[in-house]
Design a protein around this motif. Structure first.
Motif, PDB file in Angstrom:
ATOM      1  N   ILE A 197      74.407 -17.921   8.985  1.00 26.95           N
ATOM      2  CA  ILE A 197      73.738 -16.615   9.052  1.00 26.95           C
ATOM      3  C   ILE A 197      74.553 -15.514   8.389  1.00 26.95           C
ATOM      4  O   ILE A 197      74.021 -14.461   8.090  1.00 26.95           O
ATOM      5  N   GLY A 198      75.845 -15.740   8.188  1.00 30.20           N
ATOM      6  CA  GLY A 198      76.728 -14.703   7.667  1.00 30.20           C
ATOM      7  C   GLY A 198      76.763 -14.642   6.157  1.00 30.20           C
ATOM      8  O   GLY A 198      76.034 -15.325   5.453  1.00 30.20           O
ATOM      9  N   GLY A 199      77.645 -13.794   5.679  1.00 32.24           N
ATOM     10  CA  GLY A 199      77.831 -13.593   4.253  1.00 32.24           C
ATOM     11  C   GLY A 199      78.830 -12.483   4.020  1.00 32.24           C
ATOM     12  O   GLY A 199      79.480 -12.008   4.953  1.00 32.24           O
ATOM     13  N   PRO A 200      78.965 -12.023   2.780  1.00 27.39           N
ATOM     14  CA  PRO A 200      79.919 -10.952   2.490  1.00 27.39           C
ATOM     15  C   PRO A 200      79.559  -9.624   3.162  1.00 27.39           C
ATOM     16  O   PRO A 200      80.428  -8.861   3.537  1.00 27.39           O
ATOM     17  N   SER A 201      78.273  -9.345   3.300  1.00 20.72           N
ATOM     18  CA  SER A 201      77.811  -8.150   4.008  1.00 20.72           C
ATOM     19  C   SER A 201      76.452  -8.458   4.610  1.00 20.72           C
ATOM     20  O   SER A 201      75.826  -9.467   4.281  1.00 20.72           O
ATOM     21  N   LEU A 202      75.977  -7.589   5.484  1.00 20.21           N
ATOM     22  CA  LEU A 202      74.669  -7.817   6.083  1.00 20.21           C
ATOM     23  C   LEU A 202      73.556  -7.803   5.043  1.00 20.21           C
ATOM     24  O   LEU A 202      72.563  -8.501   5.179  1.00 20.21           O
ATOM     25  N   SER A 203      73.725  -7.000   4.001  1.00 24.65           N
ATOM     26  CA  SER A 203      72.652  -6.892   3.001  1.00 24.65           C
ATOM     27  C   SER A 203      72.469  -8.168   2.206  1.00 24.65           C
ATOM     28  O   SER A 203      71.400  -8.392   1.635  1.00 24.65           O
ATOM     29  N   SER A 204      73.468  -9.022   2.147  1.00 25.49           N
ATOM     30  CA  SER A 204      73.335 -10.266   1.385  1.00 25.49           C
ATOM     31  C   SER A 204      73.427 -11.503   2.271  1.00 25.49           C
ATOM     32  O   SER A 204      73.582 -12.606   1.765  1.00 25.49           O
ATOM     33  N   SER A 205      73.299 -11.343   3.570  1.00 23.09           N
ATOM     34  CA  SER A 205      73.378 -12.484   4.484  1.00 23.09           C
ATOM     35  C   SER A 205      71.982 -12.878   4.950  1.00 23.09           C
ATOM     36  O   SER A 205      71.018 -12.129   4.809  1.00 23.09           O
ATOM     37  N   TYR A 206      71.884 -14.063   5.522  1.00 20.09           N
ATOM     38  CA  TYR A 206      70.607 -14.508   6.074  1.00 20.09           C
ATOM     39  C   TYR A 206      70.191 -13.635   7.254  1.00 20.09           C
ATOM     40  O   TYR A 206      69.007 -13.375   7.442  1.00 20.09           O
ATOM     41  N   LEU A 207      71.148 -13.174   8.021  1.00 20.08           N
ATOM     42  CA  LEU A 207      70.833 -12.294   9.141  1.00 20.08           C
ATOM     43  C   LEU A 207      70.213 -10.993   8.640  1.00 20.08           C
ATOM     44  O   LEU A 207      69.246 -10.497   9.211  1.00 20.08           O
ATOM     45  N   GLY A 208      70.771 -10.432   7.561  1.00 13.47           N
ATOM     46  CA  GLY A 208      70.214  -9.212   6.981  1.00 13.47           C
ATOM     47  C   GLY A 208      68.802  -9.428   6.463  1.00 13.47           C
ATOM     48  O   GLY A 208      67.917  -8.592   6.676  1.00 13.47           O
ATOM     49  N   MET A 209      68.581 -10.556   5.782  1.00 13.09           N
ATOM     50  CA  MET A 209      67.230 -10.870   5.302  1.00 13.09           C
ATOM     51  C   MET A 209      66.272 -11.020   6.476  1.00 13.09           C
ATOM     52  O   MET A 209      65.128 -10.555   6.428  1.00 13.09           O
ATOM     53  N   PHE A 210      66.750 -11.643   7.540  1.00  7.42           N
ATOM     54  CA  PHE A 210      65.928 -11.823   8.730  1.00  7.42           C
ATOM     55  C   PHE A 210      65.522 -10.470   9.318  1.00  7.42           C
ATOM     56  O   PHE A 210      64.352 -10.252   9.648  1.00  7.42           O
ATOM     57  N   ILE A 211      66.463  -9.548   9.433  1.00  8.43           N
ATOM     58  CA  ILE A 211      66.174  -8.210   9.965  1.00  8.43           C
ATOM     59  C   ILE A 211      65.133  -7.510   9.108  1.00  8.43           C
ATOM     60  O   ILE A 211      64.179  -6.911   9.612  1.00  8.43           O
ATOM     61  N   VAL A 212      65.297  -7.584   7.800  1.00  9.40           N
ATOM     62  CA  VAL A 212      64.362  -6.919   6.881  1.00  9.40           C
ATOM     63  C   VAL A 212      62.976  -7.552   6.989  1.00  9.40           C
ATOM     64  O   VAL A 212      61.964  -6.836   7.043  1.00  9.40           O
ATOM     65  N   PHE A 213      62.892  -8.873   7.037  1.00 12.48           N
ATOM     66  CA  PHE A 213      61.588  -9.531   7.127  1.00 12.48           C
ATOM     67  C   PHE A 213      60.878  -9.199   8.428  1.00 12.48           C
ATOM     68  O   PHE A 213      59.667  -8.994   8.444  1.00 12.48           O
ATOM     69  N   VAL A 214      61.615  -9.144   9.529  1.00 11.74           N
ATOM     70  CA  VAL A 214      60.990  -8.775  10.805  1.00 11.74           C
ATOM     71  C   VAL A 214      60.453  -7.350  10.718  1.00 11.74           C
ATOM     72  O   VAL A 214      59.327  -7.075  11.142  1.00 11.74           O
ATOM     73  N   TYR A 215      61.231  -6.445  10.137  1.00  9.52           N
ATOM     74  CA  TYR A 215      60.778  -5.065   9.968  1.00  9.52           C
ATOM     75  C   TYR A 215      59.514  -5.004   9.101  1.00  9.52           C
ATOM     76  O   TYR A 215      58.584  -4.260   9.403  1.00  9.52           O
ATOM     77  N   MET A 216      59.494  -5.794   8.027  1.00  7.37           N
ATOM     78  CA  MET A 216      58.375  -5.747   7.097  1.00  7.37           C
ATOM     79  C   MET A 216      57.093  -6.318   7.712  1.00  7.37           C
ATOM     80  O   MET A 216      56.011  -5.823   7.458  1.00  7.37           O
ATOM     81  N   TRP A 217      57.224  -7.366   8.501  1.00  8.76           N
ATOM     82  CA  TRP A 217      56.042  -8.067   8.985  1.00  8.76           C
ATOM     83  C   TRP A 217      55.628  -7.687  10.394  1.00  8.76           C
ATOM     84  O   TRP A 217      54.552  -8.086  10.856  1.00  8.76           O
ATOM     85  N   LEU A 218      56.431  -6.932  11.106  1.00  7.00           N
ATOM     86  CA  LEU A 218      56.086  -6.544  12.479  1.00  7.00           C
ATOM     87  C   LEU A 218      54.758  -5.792  12.585  1.00  7.00           C
ATOM     88  O   LEU A 218      53.954  -6.094  13.469  1.00  7.00           O
ATOM     89  N   PRO A 219      54.470  -4.827  11.699  1.00  7.40           N
ATOM     90  CA  PRO A 219      53.159  -4.162  11.816  1.00  7.40           C
ATOM     91  C   PRO A 219      51.979  -5.119  11.686  1.00  7.40           C
ATOM     92  O   PRO A 219      50.952  -4.935  12.345  1.00  7.40           O
ATOM     93  N   PHE A 220      52.121  -6.153  10.867  1.00 13.06           N
ATOM     94  CA  PHE A 220      51.038  -7.108  10.693  1.00 13.06           C
ATOM     95  C   PHE A 220      50.875  -8.016  11.907  1.00 13.06           C
ATOM     96  O   PHE A 220      49.876  -8.712  12.026  1.00 13.06           O
ATOM     97  N   MET A 221      51.844  -8.004  12.799  1.00 11.53           N
ATOM     98  CA  MET A 221      51.742  -8.749  14.048  1.00 11.53           C
ATOM     99  C   MET A 221      51.254  -7.823  15.169  1.00 11.53           C
ATOM    100  O   MET A 221      50.452  -8.229  15.998  1.00 11.53           O
ATOM    101  N   VAL A 222      51.722  -6.571  15.167  1.00 10.06           N
ATOM    102  CA  VAL A 222      51.378  -5.645  16.251  1.00 10.06           C
ATOM    103  C   VAL A 222      49.905  -5.235  16.196  1.00 10.06           C
ATOM    104  O   VAL A 222      49.202  -5.269  17.215  1.00 10.06           O
ATOM    105  N   LEU A 223      49.439  -4.834  15.039  1.00 15.62           N
ATOM    106  CA  LEU A 223      48.088  -4.278  14.936  1.00 15.62           C
ATOM    107  C   LEU A 223      46.993  -5.251  15.378  1.00 15.62           C
ATOM    108  O   LEU A 223      46.113  -4.855  16.154  1.00 15.62           O
ATOM    109  N   PRO A 224      46.980  -6.511  14.947  1.00 11.45           N
ATOM    110  CA  PRO A 224      45.930  -7.409  15.448  1.00 11.45           C
ATOM    111  C   PRO A 224      45.996  -7.638  16.956  1.00 11.45           C
ATOM    112  O   PRO A 224      44.961  -7.760  17.614  1.00 11.45           O
ATOM    113  N   ILE A 225      47.216  -7.679  17.495  1.00 10.86           N
ATOM    114  CA  ILE A 225      47.342  -7.877  18.944  1.00 10.86           C
ATOM    115  C   ILE A 225      46.810  -6.652  19.689  1.00 10.86           C
ATOM    116  O   ILE A 225      46.134  -6.792  20.714  1.00 10.86           O
TER     117      ILE A 225
END
Length: 192
Positions: free
Chosen positions: A145-173
């Motif tokens: 999950i790590g890397g040189p910084s959060l912006s280039s790590s899998y954890l950072g990508m995970f955070i960004v993807f959750v942020y990007m896709w959360l509205p598409f999960m919240v609104l239908p529910i």
């Protein structure tokens, strides 16, 4: 009245997808890197026989599953609160907060998150000011999950993807909960 949008969808969107599918049956010459316009399944065979391609497919699938699960876990209680308890200005605030990420371009959001998660970004600065930079370094050293910084790590990508896709999960529910509230009225005891 629906004819122009349906034509646009059919020609531009579905046509592009069909063109992409049709081109996936062509192969690339290994020596000249030109497209060989002969129908073949070689590209699909390479997808599952080359270890690098298989690794990409597995990592992408794992990330998609993890983001979907976390977005659902975060969206369910938020949507439940918005549908059952929030009223007036609080409900409007939550709707705006959920839909706000959808008002900007995908690329703008990704670059903003890269700046936030960068080694010299605001998140690193805040953690350093709180004396928690050691925890961040330990997380970044974690294999997988790590890397040189959060912006280039899998954890950072995970955070960004959750942020990007959360509205598409919240609104239908939310809309599903609102439908349940309308059908069941004040006797809605499903999640009590």
């Amino acid at each position: 009245m629906l004819t122009p949008p349906v034509l646009w969808l059919g020609i531009v969107y579905l046509g592009s997808l069909f063109a992409l599918l049709a081109q996936s049956f062509y192969a690339i010459d290994e020596y000249t890197a030109t497209i060989v316009r002969r129908v073949t399944l070689a590209t699909y065979a390479q997808l599952f026989t080359q270890p690098a391609n298989l690794d990409i497919v597995l990592r992408t699938t794992q990330m998609a599953i993890a983001v979907t699960i976390v977005a659902a876990v975060m969206a369910f209680p938020l949507a439940n609160f918005m549908a059952r308890h929030a009223r007036g200005r609080v409900k409007a605030f939550f709707y705006v907060a959920v839909m706000l990420p959808m008002w900007t371009s995908y690329l703008v959001k990704v670059y903003a998150w890269r700046l936030i998660l960068a080694k010299e970004g605001i998140l690193s600065w805040c953690l350093s000011a709180l004396g928690l930079d050691g925890i961040l370094e330990a997380v970044l050293r974690t294999p997988g999950i790590g890397g040189p910084s959060l912006s280039s790590s899998y954890l950072g990508m995970f955070i960004v993807f959750v942020y990007m896709w959360l509205p598409f999960m919240v609104l239908p529910i939310i809309f599903a909960f609102n439908k349940l509230l309308v059908r069941c009225g004040s006797e809605w005891r499903l999640f009590s």
